[in-house]
Each structure stands twice: as structure tokens, then as C-alpha cells.
Design a protein around this motif. Structure first.
Motif, PDB file in Angstrom:
ATOM      1  N   ALA A  23       8.862   9.604  -0.900  1.00 21.08           N
ATOM      2  CA  ALA A  23       8.785   9.311  -2.331  1.00 21.08           C
ATOM      3  C   ALA A  23      10.155   9.198  -2.987  1.00 21.08           C
ATOM      4  O   ALA A  23      10.311   8.420  -3.934  1.00 21.08           O
ATOM      5  N   ILE A  24      11.147   9.949  -2.481  1.00 21.71           N
ATOM      6  CA  ILE A  24      12.456   9.983  -3.144  1.00 21.71           C
ATOM      7  C   ILE A  24      13.021   8.592  -3.484  1.00 21.71           C
ATOM      8  O   ILE A  24      13.372   8.344  -4.636  1.00 21.71           O
ATOM      9  N   PRO A  25      13.078   7.648  -2.532  1.00 25.84           N
ATOM     10  CA  PRO A  25      13.708   6.358  -2.859  1.00 25.84           C
ATOM     11  C   PRO A  25      12.939   5.551  -3.911  1.00 25.84           C
ATOM     12  O   PRO A  25      13.509   4.666  -4.546  1.00 25.84           O
ATOM     13  N   TYR A  26      11.658   5.850  -4.072  1.00 27.37           N
ATOM     14  CA  TYR A  26      10.881   5.110  -5.068  1.00 27.37           C
ATOM     15  C   TYR A  26      11.187   5.602  -6.479  1.00 27.37           C
ATOM     16  O   TYR A  26      10.802   4.988  -7.458  1.00 27.37           O
TER      17      TYR A  26
ATOM     18  N   LYS B  99       8.222  -4.537  -8.159  1.00 25.15           N
ATOM     19  CA  LYS B  99       8.346  -4.469  -9.611  1.00 25.15           C
ATOM     20  C   LYS B  99       6.979  -4.219 -10.244  1.00 25.15           C
ATOM     21  O   LYS B  99       5.959  -4.551  -9.691  1.00 25.15           O
ATOM     22  N   ASP B 100       7.005  -3.630 -11.416  1.00 25.24           N
ATOM     23  CA  ASP B 100       5.778  -3.411 -12.203  1.00 25.24           C
ATOM     24  C   ASP B 100       4.721  -2.587 -11.485  1.00 25.24           C
ATOM     25  O   ASP B 100       3.534  -2.753 -11.736  1.00 25.24           O
ATOM     26  N   VAL B 101       5.124  -1.762 -10.538  1.00 28.67           N
ATOM     27  CA  VAL B 101       4.163  -0.839  -9.935  1.00 28.67           C
ATOM     28  C   VAL B 101       4.624   0.566 -10.300  1.00 28.67           C
ATOM     29  O   VAL B 101       5.692   0.991  -9.889  1.00 28.67           O
ATOM     30  N   ARG B 102       3.811   1.257 -11.093  1.00 28.11           N
ATOM     31  CA  ARG B 102       4.236   2.569 -11.594  1.00 28.11           C
ATOM     32  C   ARG B 102       3.178   3.633 -11.380  1.00 28.11           C
ATOM     33  O   ARG B 102       2.104   3.357 -10.870  1.00 28.11           O
ATOM     34  N   GLY B 103       3.545   4.864 -11.763  1.00 27.85           N
ATOM     35  CA  GLY B 103       2.599   5.975 -11.770  1.00 27.85           C
ATOM     36  C   GLY B 103       2.023   6.275 -10.403  1.00 27.85           C
ATOM     37  O   GLY B 103       2.711   6.219  -9.398  1.00 27.85           O
ATOM     38  N   ILE B 104       0.707   6.525 -10.391  1.00 28.94           N
ATOM     39  CA  ILE B 104       0.031   6.940  -9.168  1.00 28.94           C
ATOM     40  C   ILE B 104       0.071   5.826  -8.111  1.00 28.94           C
ATOM     41  O   ILE B 104       0.142   6.070  -6.914  1.00 28.94           O
ATOM     42  N   ARG B 126       9.444 -11.684  -0.283  1.00 32.30           N
ATOM     43  CA  ARG B 126       9.347 -11.899  -1.734  1.00 32.30           C
ATOM     44  C   ARG B 126       8.800 -10.667  -2.429  1.00 32.30           C
ATOM     45  O   ARG B 126       8.553  -9.653  -1.784  1.00 32.30           O
ATOM     46  N   ASN B 127       8.592 -10.764  -3.726  1.00 37.17           N
ATOM     47  CA  ASN B 127       8.118  -9.600  -4.470  1.00 37.17           C
ATOM     48  C   ASN B 127       6.778  -9.114  -3.946  1.00 37.17           C
ATOM     49  O   ASN B 127       5.897  -9.909  -3.608  1.00 37.17           O
ATOM     50  N   LEU B 128       6.658  -7.789  -3.865  1.00 38.64           N
ATOM     51  CA  LEU B 128       5.448  -7.195  -3.307  1.00 38.64           C
ATOM     52  C   LEU B 128       4.571  -6.697  -4.452  1.00 38.64           C
ATOM     53  O   LEU B 128       5.040  -5.977  -5.318  1.00 38.64           O
ATOM     54  N   SER B 129       3.301  -7.085  -4.411  1.00 38.56           N
ATOM     55  CA  SER B 129       2.390  -6.651  -5.473  1.00 38.56           C
ATOM     56  C   SER B 129       1.659  -5.386  -5.045  1.00 38.56           C
ATOM     57  O   SER B 129       1.600  -5.067  -3.861  1.00 38.56           O
ATOM     58  N   TRP B 130       1.095  -4.677  -6.013  1.00 37.48           N
ATOM     59  CA  TRP B 130       0.289  -3.488  -5.720  1.00 37.48           C
ATOM     60  C   TRP B 130      -0.904  -3.862  -4.853  1.00 37.48           C
ATOM     61  O   TRP B 130      -1.226  -3.189  -3.887  1.00 37.48           O
ATOM     62  N   ARG B 131      -1.571  -4.981  -5.165  1.00 36.41           N
ATOM     63  CA  ARG B 131      -2.746  -5.389  -4.404  1.00 36.41           C
ATOM     64  C   ARG B 131      -2.398  -5.598  -2.928  1.00 36.41           C
ATOM     65  O   ARG B 131      -3.090  -5.137  -2.035  1.00 36.41           O
ATOM     66  N   TYR B 132      -1.305  -6.310  -2.706  1.00 41.98           N
ATOM     67  CA  TYR B 132      -0.892  -6.591  -1.324  1.00 41.98           C
ATOM     68  C   TYR B 132      -0.561  -5.309  -0.579  1.00 41.98           C
ATOM     69  O   TYR B 132      -1.063  -5.055   0.521  1.00 41.98           O
ATOM     70  N   MET B 133       0.286  -4.464  -1.184  1.00 41.18           N
ATOM     71  CA  MET B 133       0.712  -3.237  -0.526  1.00 41.18           C
ATOM     72  C   MET B 133      -0.461  -2.312  -0.259  1.00 41.18           C
ATOM     73  O   MET B 133      -0.524  -1.666   0.792  1.00 41.18           O
ATOM     74  N   SER B 134      -1.427  -2.245  -1.207  1.00 42.64           N
ATOM     75  CA  SER B 134      -2.556  -1.338  -0.988  1.00 42.64           C
ATOM     76  C   SER B 134      -3.430  -1.855   0.147  1.00 42.64           C
ATOM     77  O   SER B 134      -3.936  -1.063   0.957  1.00 42.64           O
ATOM     78  N   GLY B 135      -3.590  -3.173   0.264  1.00 42.43           N
ATOM     79  CA  GLY B 135      -4.372  -3.727   1.376  1.00 42.43           C
ATOM     80  C   GLY B 135      -3.706  -3.454   2.709  1.00 42.43           C
ATOM     81  O   GLY B 135      -4.329  -2.984   3.661  1.00 42.43           O
ATOM     82  N   LEU B 136      -2.406  -3.720   2.750  1.00 47.15           N
ATOM     83  CA  LEU B 136      -1.619  -3.526   3.966  1.00 47.15           C
ATOM     84  C   LEU B 136      -1.647  -2.066   4.419  1.00 47.15           C
ATOM     85  O   LEU B 136      -1.859  -1.761   5.598  1.00 47.15           O
ATOM     86  N   GLU B 137      -1.467  -1.162   3.462  1.00 51.84           N
ATOM     87  CA  GLU B 137      -1.382   0.254   3.812  1.00 51.84           C
ATOM     88  C   GLU B 137      -2.752   0.847   4.101  1.00 51.84           C
ATOM     89  O   GLU B 137      -2.900   1.681   5.004  1.00 51.84           O
ATOM     90  N   LEU B 138      -3.779   0.389   3.364  1.00 50.36           N
ATOM     91  CA  LEU B 138      -5.112   0.958   3.554  1.00 50.36           C
ATOM     92  C   LEU B 138      -5.662   0.648   4.944  1.00 50.36           C
ATOM     93  O   LEU B 138      -6.186   1.544   5.621  1.00 50.36           O
TER      94      LEU B 138
END
Lengths: 103, 239
Positions: A23-26, B99-104, B126-138
Motif C-alpha cells: 500500500a505504501i507506494p499508492y 488516475k482517479d482511483v481513490r479510497g477503498i 496506458r492509463n489503468l482504470s479501476w474496472r480493468y485492474m479489478s478484473g485483472l486482480e479478481l
């Protein structure tokens, strides 16, 4: 060395250690500007870890049939060298270690 | 977000698609982890808790091997921290693209940062969206967690000598990683790991030092020696 701490406390402590470094780098940006020597160390660290992760456990765990573990690790190394997907060296290694244990 | 005018924002399903090979790749390694947990005397829920809360390959293998060898909790904490330190640097590379991914949501992306997720995401270029990252990680996470369950369960049907032999799994995994690293980066890799392997063996077998401390000392000594004696040019290959 017995301990009375339940396993799940260990598991959660390990989880906390993991999420901390993740989490740190984020949330902080200082990691982008480390001194070169530290940067160099951090690139070598995972390699240095591998050696200590393999020895002495790979032979010490199998005492007195220590050679079973050595054979297993050797087979895994050779197969992985030839670009086998990781499951193949692992299965071959288990098989060879099994032979070393029962023969 | 100038890029979004050229490319559509990366979707959840694209993340799942890109993550599918990771899921397949994690499954057998996670099975091995489940088996190791069983051999170490953990219960199914403890093995599952491990994979659900840690989601870290080598970190988990290290933690379970220290735990089963009776290391203290502080030893384990520091060792896991050091072994996983590379995630900090991966995160530092991902952050500017996120960018534009915050909080939880930001926290969840951080939680799912693994070596494989990192390499797939970063080569997306390129820029990574929350939707993409959550799919990839899930999808990657699913492979890791279900693999742990299946591995633990399969262990029930194995004879005793076979269960013993399964104890070699994590060493086989580390050995395979070492072979891959050596092939890619040269003999310098073998040299550094030989230093830490020798030092660790001496400290444990002859000095009777605790497994965790011995691991940390050996790893740091080999790292520092390497950093002092290997030239920057020699290190260029180690990216």
C-alpha cells in the motif's frame, strides 16, 4: 522452539506485513527517488532471498535422507533451466524426492 | 485523461481476459501451497485464511516455512516484509498510471499487486482504470484461493511418504525461480544466492540461530556484498 501463539495470528501478521509494503507506494511518492545504492540493493534482494530460502531447508528438512531433497531441488533446477512451465519441475521434483525417500 | 480520447477506457472484461493466464498459472502453485499447509499441520480454514489475506506467492511460502520451523512472530514479520518489499517498487510504477482511483478502490488495487499482475498491467502501456485492474486482480485472486483449497483437499488422499515428498514443493519452486533468474541474468545470480545459502546454512546448523533472523541476516549480507562488488554495468541486466 514451541510457541503458544495461535497460527491465525501468524497468518494475519504476515498479511499485515504484505499489505504494508503493497500500500505504501499508492499513498507516498518518496520511493521514486531513492539513492542509487539503495535502488541497487532492492534489485538484488529477491535474488539473495532465493539462496537462503533453499538452503539449508532443502536438505536439513529431510534428515537423515537429506539426499532426497537435494535430488528434488536439482531436478527442479535443471527442468526450469530448459524453460519448462513451473508445474513440471515441481511435479518432477516431488516424484524424485519420493523415490529418494522410499528407495 | 487525454488518452481516453484515443483509446476507450479499459473494461472489467478486458481485465478478466488478460488475467486468465495468471489464474491458470497460479492454480498449481497455490495447490502446492495448500499441500505444504497440510504437511505443516494447518487446518483447512487456516490455509484458506492465508491465501485470502496474504495473496503473495513467495511471501506465503516463506511465512509457512518459518511458522512450521518455530520462528518467532517478529522474525516472520520482518522476513515477510523484506521478501515482499519488491511490491513497493511495482506499486510506485503503477501509481502514475492509476488516475482517479481513490479510497477503498485504491486500497484494493494495492492489495492485488502481485509480480504477474504488475507485469501484465504495466505492459498495457496506458492509463489503468479501476474496472480493468479489478478484473485483472479478481481473476488472479480466484485462481490463487481455489488452488489453495484444492491442494489442501488433494493432500488427504496421499500416502505418508508422498506427503513427506510434497515438502520439497517450495524448495522446488525456489529452485525453479533461481534457474529462470540465472538463465536471464547470468552467473551473478548464482553467486549472490550461493553466498546467502552458505551463510544461512552455517548460521542455522552450526550457530543454532533462529530460522527467521538467520534468513534476514543472510539475505541482507548477500545483498550488500552484491551491491558493493557488482558493477553498475553488471547490474544492467537485473531489471
Amino acid at each position: 522452539m514451541s510457541h503458544n501463539i495461535p497460527y491465525f495470528v501468524y497468518i494475519l501478521a504476515s498479511a499485515v506485513a504484505t499489505i504494508l509494503v503493497r500500500a505504501i507506494p499508492y499513498y507516498a511518492s518518496f520511493l521514486n527517488h531513492l539513492p542509487p545504492f539503495l535502488n541497487k540493493c532492492l534489485r538484488l534482494l529477491p535474488i539473495a532471498a532465493l539462496g537462503a530460502l533453499i538452503c539449508p531447508g532443502a536438505f536439513w528438512d529431510f534428515n537423515p535422507t537429506w539426499y532426497a531433497g537435494v535430488m528434488g531441488v536439482g531436478v527442479a533446477y535443471i527442468l526450469a533451466w530448459f524453460k519448462m512451465p513451473m508445474i513440471i519441475p515441481i511435479i518432477a521434483s516431488i516424484f524424485v524426492t519420493y523415490l529418494g525417500l522410499v528407495l | 485523461m487525454e488518452q481516453s480520447t484515443q483509446f476507450p477506457v479499459l473494461s472489467f472484461s478486458e481485465g478478466v481476459k488478460d488475467g486468465f493466464p495468471i489464474c491458470i498459472g497460479y492454480f498449481p502453485t497455490a495447490m502446492a501451497f495448500g499441500l505444504v499447509c497440510r504437511t505443516a499441520g494447518l487446518k483447512l480454514w487456516e490455509a484458506a485464511l492465508f491465501s485470502l489475506t496474504n495473496f503473495a506467492g513467495s511471501g506465503q511460502f516463506l511465512a509457512i516455512s518459518l511458522l512450521s520451523s518455530g520462528a518467532m512472530i517478529t522474525e516472520m514479520f520482518i522476513s515477510v516484509l523484506l521478501v515482499n518489499l519488491r511490491y513497493s517498487f511495482m506499486g510506485a510504477v503503477i501509481t502514475p498510471k492509476l488516475k482517479d482511483v481513490r479510497g477503498i478502490k485504491r486500497f484494493m488495487v494495492a492489495f492485488g499487486t502481485t509480480d504477474e499482475v504488475f507485469s501484465v498491467a504495466i505492459f498495457k502501456g496506458r492509463n489503468l482504470s479501476w474496472r480493468y485492474m479489478s478484473g485483472l486482480e479478481l481473476i488472479s485472486y480466484c485462481g490463487w484461493v481455489t488452488g489453495t483449497f484444492v491442494g489442501f483437499w488433494v493432500g488427504m488422499f496421499l500416502p505418508y511418504a508422498m506427503q513427506m515428498a510434497v515438502g520439497v514443493t517450495l524448495y522446488a519452486m525456489f529452485s525453479s525461480l533461481l534457474a529462470q533468474e540465472t538463465r536471464q541474468k547470468g552467473a551473478m545470480v548464482l553467486l549472490i544466492s550461493a553466498v546467502s545459502a552458505t551463510l544461512n546454512s552455517l548460521l542455522i546448523i552450526f550457530v543454532h540461530l533462529g530460522t527467521g533472523w538467520s534468513f534476514v541476516i543472510s539475505m541482507l549480507t548477500a545483498t550488500l556484498l552484491g551491491a558493493f562488488f557488482i558493477s553498475d554495468e553488471g547490474l544492467e541486466a537485473v531489471q
